[in-house]
Design a protein around this motif. Structure first.
Motif, mmCIF file in Angstrom:
data_model
loop_
_atom_site.group_PDB
_atom_site.id
_atom_site.type_symbol
_atom_site.label_atom_id
_atom_site.label_comp_id
_atom_site.label_asym_id
_atom_site.label_seq_id
_atom_site.Cartn_x
_atom_site.Cartn_y
_atom_site.Cartn_z
ATOM 1 N N CYS A 45 0.831 -1.202 0.000
ATOM 2 C CA CYS A 45 0.000 0.000 0.000
ATOM 3 C C CYS A 45 0.870 1.259 0.000
ATOM 4 O O CYS A 45 0.360 2.365 -0.147
ATOM 5 C CB CYS A 45 -0.932 0.008 1.197
ATOM 6 S SG CYS A 45 -0.081 0.044 2.766
ATOM 7 N N ILE A 86 -4.234 2.036 -5.121
ATOM 8 C CA ILE A 86 -5.473 2.226 -4.364
ATOM 9 C C ILE A 86 -6.444 1.072 -4.609
ATOM 10 O O ILE A 86 -7.059 0.549 -3.669
ATOM 11 C CB ILE A 86 -6.111 3.585 -4.725
ATOM 12 C CG1 ILE A 86 -5.236 4.719 -4.195
ATOM 13 C CG2 ILE A 86 -7.516 3.698 -4.182
ATOM 14 C CD1 ILE A 86 -5.629 6.088 -4.694
ATOM 15 N N VAL A 87 -6.564 0.639 -5.863
ATOM 16 C CA VAL A 87 -7.471 -0.465 -6.187
ATOM 17 C C VAL A 87 -6.999 -1.760 -5.536
ATOM 18 O O VAL A 87 -7.807 -2.512 -4.960
ATOM 19 C CB VAL A 87 -7.607 -0.620 -7.721
ATOM 20 C CG1 VAL A 87 -8.270 -1.926 -8.097
ATOM 21 C CG2 VAL A 87 -8.368 0.550 -8.299
ATOM 22 N N GLU A 89 -5.192 -2.112 -2.854
ATOM 23 C CA GLU A 89 -5.380 -2.030 -1.407
ATOM 24 C C GLU A 89 -6.850 -2.251 -1.046
ATOM 25 O O GLU A 89 -7.157 -2.912 -0.056
ATOM 26 C CB GLU A 89 -4.901 -0.683 -0.883
ATOM 27 C CG GLU A 89 -4.911 -0.573 0.614
ATOM 28 C CD GLU A 89 -4.022 -1.574 1.309
ATOM 29 O OE1 GLU A 89 -4.328 -1.918 2.462
ATOM 30 O OE2 GLU A 89 -3.029 -2.039 0.710
ATOM 31 N N ALA A 90 -7.762 -1.732 -1.868
ATOM 32 C CA ALA A 90 -9.188 -1.973 -1.628
ATOM 33 C C ALA A 90 -9.521 -3.451 -1.788
ATOM 34 O O ALA A 90 -10.301 -4.006 -1.003
ATOM 35 C CB ALA A 90 -10.018 -1.130 -2.577
ATOM 36 N N ASN A 93 -8.159 -5.314 1.273
ATOM 37 C CA ASN A 93 -8.951 -5.086 2.475
ATOM 38 C C ASN A 93 -10.305 -5.774 2.413
ATOM 39 O O ASN A 93 -10.815 -6.243 3.427
ATOM 40 C CB ASN A 93 -9.156 -3.585 2.717
ATOM 41 C CG ASN A 93 -7.907 -2.940 3.248
ATOM 42 O OD1 ASN A 93 -7.059 -3.604 3.814
ATOM 43 N ND2 ASN A 93 -7.797 -1.642 3.056
ATOM 44 N N SER A 94 -10.911 -5.852 1.245
ATOM 45 C CA SER A 94 -12.246 -6.445 1.159
ATOM 46 C C SER A 94 -12.219 -7.970 1.143
ATOM 47 O O SER A 94 -13.085 -8.606 1.733
ATOM 48 C CB SER A 94 -12.972 -5.929 -0.077
ATOM 49 O OG SER A 94 -12.297 -6.328 -1.238
ATOM 50 N N GLU A 97 -9.210 -9.610 4.608
ATOM 51 C CA GLU A 97 -9.065 -8.913 5.880
ATOM 52 C C GLU A 97 -8.881 -9.854 7.061
ATOM 53 O O GLU A 97 -8.288 -9.496 8.059
ATOM 54 C CB GLU A 97 -10.256 -7.994 6.118
ATOM 55 C CG GLU A 97 -11.576 -8.719 6.206
ATOM 56 C CD GLU A 97 -12.728 -7.752 6.303
ATOM 57 O OE1 GLU A 97 -13.779 -8.178 6.785
ATOM 58 O OE2 GLU A 97 -12.579 -6.597 5.914
#
Length: 110
Positions: A45, A86-87, A89-90, A93-94, A97
């Protein structure tokens, strides 16, 4: 025929070459950091920070001497690296996690 050959050789030897444009070091460094941020954006990230700094350098280099296609390519690579980071990392996280090293080892049956 010999007269034509003489004038064609004279024409070729007297044509000056265009002077190369000087490229800004800011732009070159920004481009290399942009490529590095695109690669590291897949894994970490922290590539957002790298791409942000590289984008800043690229914009400064492009504004100083209007470096042309290298400056534009540098800005595009940095923006793509920032968006990719950014994509990714999203996505991490989704989907991942609750994954730890032990659950990964159990999943792989090691």
């Amino acid at each position: 025929m010999e007269l034509f050959f003489y004038y064609s050789i004279t024409f070729l030897t007297e044509t000056p070459l265009p002077e190369p444009k000087e490229t800004s070091g800011w732009t070159v460094f920004g481009l290399s950091e942009g490529i590095a941020s695109m690669i590291s954006g897949i894994f970490t990230c922290y590539a957002v920070i790298l791409a942000g700094a590289a984008l800043f350098m690229s914009v400064i280099g492009f504004a100083r001497d209007r470096a042309g296609t290298l400056g534009i390519a540098s800005i595009i690579c940095n923006t793509a690296g920032m968006i990719l980071s950014i994509v990714m990392e999203a996505v991490r996280n989704s989907f991942f996690e609750n994954i730890s090293v032990t659950s990964l080892i159990e999943f792989l049956h090691l």
